[in-house]
Design a protein around this motif. Structure first.
Motif, PDB file in Angstrom:
ATOM      1  N   LEU A   1       0.831  -1.207   0.000  1.00 33.88           N
ATOM      2  CA  LEU A   1       0.000   0.000   0.000  1.00 33.88           C
ATOM      3  C   LEU A   1       0.867   1.260   0.000  1.00 33.88           C
ATOM      4  O   LEU A   1       0.541   2.262  -0.634  1.00 33.88           O
ATOM      5  CB  LEU A   1      -0.937   0.007   1.211  1.00 33.88           C
ATOM      6  CG  LEU A   1      -2.042  -1.048   1.179  1.00 33.88           C
ATOM      7  CD1 LEU A   1      -2.855  -1.022   2.471  1.00 33.88           C
ATOM      8  CD2 LEU A   1      -2.975  -0.839  -0.022  1.00 33.88           C
ATOM      9  N   GLN A   2       1.984   1.179   0.697  1.00 42.52           N
ATOM     10  CA  GLN A   2       2.895   2.317   0.743  1.00 42.52           C
ATOM     11  C   GLN A   2       3.450   2.611  -0.658  1.00 42.52           C
ATOM     12  O   GLN A   2       3.505   3.755  -1.087  1.00 42.52           O
ATOM     13  CB  GLN A   2       4.037   1.966   1.692  1.00 42.52           C
ATOM     14  CG  GLN A   2       4.807   3.147   2.194  1.00 42.52           C
ATOM     15  CD  GLN A   2       5.742   2.723   3.316  1.00 42.52           C
ATOM     16  OE1 GLN A   2       6.353   1.651   3.253  1.00 42.52           O
ATOM     17  NE2 GLN A   2       5.862   3.547   4.338  1.00 42.52           N
ATOM     18  N   ALA A   3       3.825   1.547  -1.350  1.00 44.35           N
ATOM     19  CA  ALA A   3       4.402   1.721  -2.692  1.00 44.35           C
ATOM     20  C   ALA A   3       3.371   2.291  -3.661  1.00 44.35           C
ATOM     21  O   ALA A   3       3.720   3.007  -4.584  1.00 44.35           O
ATOM     22  CB  ALA A   3       4.931   0.392  -3.204  1.00 44.35           C
ATOM     23  N   GLY A   4       2.100   1.974  -3.444  1.00 49.28           N
ATOM     24  CA  GLY A   4       1.068   2.420  -4.383  1.00 49.28           C
ATOM     25  C   GLY A   4       0.476   3.771  -4.058  1.00 49.28           C
ATOM     26  O   GLY A   4      -0.382   4.267  -4.777  1.00 49.28           O
TER      27      GLY A   4
ATOM     28  N   ALA B   1      -0.168  13.003  -4.171  1.00 43.02           N
ATOM     29  CA  ALA B   1      -1.206  14.015  -4.413  1.00 43.02           C
ATOM     30  C   ALA B   1      -2.611  13.439  -4.481  1.00 43.02           C
ATOM     31  O   ALA B   1      -3.581  14.140  -4.220  1.00 43.02           O
ATOM     32  CB  ALA B   1      -0.906  14.766  -5.708  1.00 43.02           C
ATOM     33  N   THR B   2      -2.736  12.145  -4.820  1.00 41.79           N
ATOM     34  CA  THR B   2      -4.087  11.602  -4.992  1.00 41.79           C
ATOM     35  C   THR B   2      -4.369  10.374  -4.123  1.00 41.79           C
ATOM     36  O   THR B   2      -5.498   9.920  -4.074  1.00 41.79           O
ATOM     37  CB  THR B   2      -4.332  11.207  -6.468  1.00 41.79           C
ATOM     38  OG1 THR B   2      -3.243  10.393  -6.901  1.00 41.79           O
ATOM     39  CG2 THR B   2      -4.429  12.428  -7.346  1.00 41.79           C
ATOM     40  N   GLY B   3      -3.368   9.852  -3.445  1.00 39.74           N
ATOM     41  CA  GLY B   3      -3.598   8.672  -2.607  1.00 39.74           C
ATOM     42  C   GLY B   3      -3.680   7.408  -3.438  1.00 39.74           C
ATOM     43  O   GLY B   3      -2.874   7.195  -4.336  1.00 39.74           O
ATOM     44  N   TRP B   4      -4.689   6.563  -3.133  1.00 42.34           N
ATOM     45  CA  TRP B   4      -4.835   5.312  -3.878  1.00 42.34           C
ATOM     46  C   TRP B   4      -5.975   5.434  -4.891  1.00 42.34           C
ATOM     47  O   TRP B   4      -6.979   6.100  -4.620  1.00 42.34           O
ATOM     48  CB  TRP B   4      -5.158   4.164  -2.924  1.00 42.34           C
ATOM     49  CG  TRP B   4      -4.044   3.846  -1.996  1.00 42.34           C
ATOM     50  CD1 TRP B   4      -2.938   3.095  -2.259  1.00 42.34           C
ATOM     51  CD2 TRP B   4      -3.920   4.278  -0.628  1.00 42.34           C
ATOM     52  NE1 TRP B   4      -2.131   3.039  -1.148  1.00 42.34           N
ATOM     53  CE2 TRP B   4      -2.706   3.741  -0.143  1.00 42.34           C
ATOM     54  CE3 TRP B   4      -4.704   5.058   0.228  1.00 42.34           C
ATOM     55  CZ2 TRP B   4      -2.262   3.966   1.164  1.00 42.34           C
ATOM     56  CZ3 TRP B   4      -4.269   5.281   1.516  1.00 42.34           C
ATOM     57  CH2 TRP B   4      -3.061   4.730   1.977  1.00 42.34           C
TER      58      TRP B   4
END
Ligand SMILES: O=C(O)CCC(=O)C(=O)O
Ligand SMILES: [Fe+2]
Length: 631
Positions: free
Chosen positions: A21-24, A28-31
């Motif tokens: 999740l950190q890598a993704g 500016a927009t999150g996930w």
């Protein structure tokens, strides 16, 4: 099958999921996930994922959750609330997840939280929570403004109701609604999902905290349904469904059931090499007039419009009764993390995420006391020389390109003071990461004695051979932020020798706060000597600073620098931080009198415009340009 599921297994799996999740996470927009006719979802997916991370008691998860909140604070509609994604009108589900995230981070005092809460309220009625309130807004967005039948979308939806019921202000009212809507098989229906376990897991999470006998019975029935499905459908469940059924069982207190333990082991086996669980969250978009989508067939997977659609009839036929999946796997992975969290609630031993960047600097209580007394400090060997030299080369290339020769702002002296470049992290990915590294932000937070700090800006100061002294000044004069808790980390990019233009500080001067126009201190050495003598202060000269050390000064500390009489360029990078929670403000006096004060006021306005676009004085000092860096 013999099933031993250790704490270690869970925490390993959770650590890997966290890394995924950190890598993704996009700053500016999150996930982002789910491709539908409305585009790809960012705000809703970010709110959902963030709210699960916020419930996980480890530093990496908390940091990510705070970053997600920071984005939502910036992207909220001015009328309050969040939506599926960029440009889509506000909806109750996305707003609920944003509020749950804020609640779990203890941000209920935030203005954005209050606004969102107000925007959500009208969606709630005796039947539950309606995703959309105003058909006109959503119909307009879809380009079918002349279509009047939105009864399906504006009715109460149990999948949204169950999430909203987790918000403390609505828990009591909506628990009653949930109890009235449980199906004979123990589940709760879902409008936007095929999987009823989605609603049921949320309903059980809410009702398991309710001590009433009705709630107890409802939770038991749901638990029994989950055990049944885990048994009957074992081996055929997607990770999403498996995780949700396990959530139901775990929230219902069935930790020790064999089926649950077997299911958890299956779940761990389904984790991919990169830490994710494969997409399995099937989101569906019923037609706006569809009241009971469970009765509808057939459904088509959305792969974009088959042919161009112009009329309302074409759009109705082409964009509804479709479904989509979380193609980037974030939604499913977050849901599984929730399961692991429910299984081992108190465990915080997630595998630490290694970023290659130093995690901590041993700041002592004496360091903190010295900074608070002197308003400046030199910290030894925060970096190793090689890494500093690496960044020196990158920053030099950038300054050569973007630097501006200046008189350092105010004093019009013949020879310029330095070459300066602002926001160097904007154009170079590595510098971007260097500026945002947690070790520096953590030092800033601890020296300012605050819980959370934001980036204000970064600037490179290159004092060229022959450049003049940097005049005495107080930085905070130029920054439109109302907190006194601001500081600058000044990082030499190579060894600084005494003739290269070392920094000078009037130690302790920060305790006096804003001193008005102090440009007269530059008139003569005597002017400064008189000032320090009459205030019982002294000047600290940082003349020999090895690369790797950093100098830190408070926003109100009077400082300057000696001229560069050497043949070398004195290279430094500065990063400015401020305490989170500040508001935008000018400083007193509100009406500037001298030229220096007028120019400072102009620079504050200018910074407000550049760093906090769309904000005015009085707003929270929050923007995408000033991200939360710690925690
Ligand atoms: O590096 C210099 O000469 C001036 C730097 C400065 O004023 C600052 O970092 O606030
Ligand atoms: Fe300065």
């Amino acid at each position: 099958m013999h099933t031993i599921l250790t704490e270690h297994d869970c925490s390993q799996a959770a650590g890997k999921a966290l890394q995924f999740l950190q890598a993704g996470f996009h700053p500016a927009t999150g996930w982002k996930d789910f491709w539908t006719p409305a585009g790809v979802s960012d705000a809703w997916v970010t709110a959902y994922t963030g709210s699960i991370l916020a419930g996980i008691p480890c530093k990496e998860a908390q940091t990510l959750a705070f970053r997600a909140w920071s984005i939502l604070e910036c992207t909220q509609y001015h009328t309050g609330g969040w939506s599926y994604g960029h440009t889509v009108p506000m909806d109750a589900d996305s707003t609920t997840w944003g509020l749950l995230l804020a609640t779990r981070l203890g941000q209920q005092h935030s203005k954005r939280y209050q606004l969102a809460l107000q925007a959500l309220r009208p969606h709630i009625n005796e039947q539950g929570v309606a995703t959309y309130l105003h058909p006109a807004a959503i119909a307009g967005f879809m380009g079918i403004a002349d279509y009047p039948h939105f009864e399906g979308w504006t009715q109460a939806h149990m999948c949204v109701t169950a999430a909203t019921a987790l918000l403390p202000p609505f828990r009591e009212q909506l628990s009653g609604v949930l109890l009235n809507n449980q199906q004979p098989d123990g589940s709760w229906p879902a409008y936007w999902w095929f999987e009823t376990a989605y609603t049921t897991a949320l309903a059980v999470e809410c009702l398991s905290a309710d001590p009433s006998p009705q709630a107890l019975t409802a939770v038991k029935r749901a638990g029994a349904m989950a055990l049944q499905r885990l048994t009957d459908e074992s081996g055929q469940l997607s990770p999403f469904s498996l995780a949700l059924l396990l959530n139901i069982g775990l929230s219902a207190g069935l930790h020790s059931e064999t089926v649950i333990r077997k299911g958890l082991q299956q779940l761990l086996q389904l984790q991919q090499e990169n830490g994710c669980w494969k997409a399995g969250a099937w989101l569906r978009i019923p037609r706006p007039d569809d009241l009971v989508p469970d009765m509808t067939t057939p459904w088509q997977r959305w792969f974009g419009a088959a042919q161009p659609m112009h009329t309302t009839a074409e759009k109705l036929a082409g964009t509804f009764h479709i479904f989509s999946v979380d193609q980037h796997h974030y939604f499913t992975t977050a849901t599984v993390l929730k399961t692991l969290q429910l299984y081992h609630p108190q465990q915080t031993h997630y595998t630490p995420v290694s970023s290659g960047i130093r995690e901590d600097y041993p700041l002592s209580a004496a360091n903190i006391a010295a900074f608070s007394r002197d308003g400046m400090i030199q910290l030894r060997q925060v970096f190793d020389r090689e890494s500093i030299y690496h960044y020196k080369d990158r920053i030099t290339a950038l300054v050569a390109h973007a630097g501006q020769q200046e008189h350092s702002g105010r004093s019009s002296r013949d020879i310029r003071s330095f070459l300066r470049a602002t926001d160097t992290g904007d154009t170079d990915k590595e510098i971007h990461a260097f500026i945002r590294q947690p070790v520096l932000a953590a030092i800033a937070a601890r020296l300012l004695q605050t819980d959370a700090v934001r980036l204000y800006h970064d600037q490179a100061f290159f004092k060229l051979p022959g450049n003049n002294a940097t005049p005495w000044h107080q930085d905070h004069t130029y920054w439109p932020v109302d907190t006194d808790q601001m500081l600058t980390i000044w990082i030499p990019l190579e060894d600084i020798a005494p003739d290269m233009g070392g920094m000078r500080y009037v130690a302790g001067s920060h305790q006096k706060g804003y001193l008005g126009d102090i440009d007269y201190l530059n008139n003569s050495p005597q002017a400064l000597a008189d000032f320090t003598d009459s205030n019982g202060l002294s000047v600290y000269s940082a003349d020999n600073i090895p690369a790797g050390d950093v100098l830190i000064h408070h926003g109100w500390t009077i400082h300057g620098a000696a001229p560069n009489t050497s043949a070398r360029t004195r290279k430094s990078l500065t990063i400015v931080y401020f305490a989170d929670g500040a508001r935008l403000a000018g400083i007193t006096p509100a009406t500037p009198s001298s030229d220096a004060e007028k120019q400072a006021a102009w620079l504050r306005d200018e910074d407000l415009r550049l760093r906090f676009p769309g904000c005015t004085y009085g707003d929270f000092a929050i923007s995408l340009r000033t991200p939360l860096l710690y925690p």
